[in-house]
Write an enzyme that holds these catalytic residues in place. Structure first.
Site, mmCIF file in Angstrom:
data_model
loop_
_atom_site.group_PDB
_atom_site.id
_atom_site.type_symbol
_atom_site.label_atom_id
_atom_site.label_comp_id
_atom_site.label_asym_id
_atom_site.label_seq_id
_atom_site.Cartn_x
_atom_site.Cartn_y
_atom_site.Cartn_z
ATOM 1 N N HIS A 42 0.847 -1.190 0.000
ATOM 2 C CA HIS A 42 0.000 0.000 0.000
ATOM 3 C C HIS A 42 0.885 1.244 0.000
ATOM 4 C CE1 HIS A 42 -3.862 -1.994 1.774
ATOM 5 N NE2 HIS A 42 -3.264 -2.780 0.885
ATOM 6 N N GLU A 48 1.036 3.926 1.862
ATOM 7 C CA GLU A 48 1.599 4.347 3.143
ATOM 8 C C GLU A 48 2.746 3.437 3.580
ATOM 9 O OE1 GLU A 48 -2.854 5.325 3.141
ATOM 10 O OE2 GLU A 48 -1.588 3.673 2.477
ATOM 11 N N CYS A 62 -5.888 2.311 5.681
ATOM 12 C CA CYS A 62 -6.570 1.085 6.066
ATOM 13 C C CYS A 62 -5.995 0.629 7.417
ATOM 14 C CB CYS A 62 -6.358 0.007 4.999
ATOM 15 S SG CYS A 62 -4.690 -0.694 4.993
ATOM 16 N N CYS A 86 -2.208 -0.104 7.258
ATOM 17 C CA CYS A 86 -1.390 1.104 7.123
ATOM 18 C C CYS A 86 -1.414 1.945 8.393
ATOM 19 C CB CYS A 86 -1.851 1.915 5.922
ATOM 20 S SG CYS A 86 -1.547 1.069 4.352
#
Length: 157
Positions: free
Chosen positions: A54, A56, A84, A87
């Protein structure tokens, strides 16, 4: 335009650029310390075949590599979407001081990124989750923790 707006625009621009380049979903993130970008990342889930890639997490990895540290105290993350649960956990583990986001989890759910489902699963008992968990060999696993407690060379984190 504030400095925060400027950094957020860069994270959003990164999300659009990399999505258009076919590198993953519409997510971008940058990490700033003392007014300078120290890390950046974008969603690479499909391009790396890595469900943890992801934006991040990629930005945290980049910043940590650049600074040669596993802690990002006094750094701020700007991300194009509310993190999320994975993250968000990475933000805490990296010890970031703050984060800003553009879209929220409801916006993400509206385009089929249903992070809310995982947020709902977390407080449930492990055996009641959609992917249930079962503890095994606790006493044996605890030996590693005992050794960790006894070692003098450990680096706390």
């Amino acid at each position: 335009m504030s400095e925060h707006d400027s950094f957020m625009k860069k994270a959003i621009q990164l999300s659009i650029e990399k999505m258009k380049a076919g590198e993953g979903g519409p997510f971008g993130a940058i990490i700033v310390q003392d007014g300078k970008i120290i890390g950046q990342g974008w969603n690479k889930v499909t391009s790396k075949n890595d469900p943890t890639a992801h934006a991040e997490v990629e930005a945290i990895r980049d910043a940590c590599q650049n600074l040669k540290t596993f802690e990002l105290k006094n750094a701020v993350l700007y991300t194009s979407c509310e993190p999320c649960p994975m993250c968000l956990s990475a933000i805490y583990w990296a010890r970031l001081s703050k984060y800003y986001f553009g879209n929220n989890r409801t916006d993400a759910a509206a385009i089929s990124f249903d992070d809310a489902f995982i947020y709902d699963e977390i407080p449930m008992a492990v055996e009641a989750r959609k992917i249930p968990g079962t503890q095994l060999l606790s006493a044996e696993a605890h030996k590693a923790f005992e050794l960790w407690q006894q070692t003098s060379e450990k680096v706390p984190y």
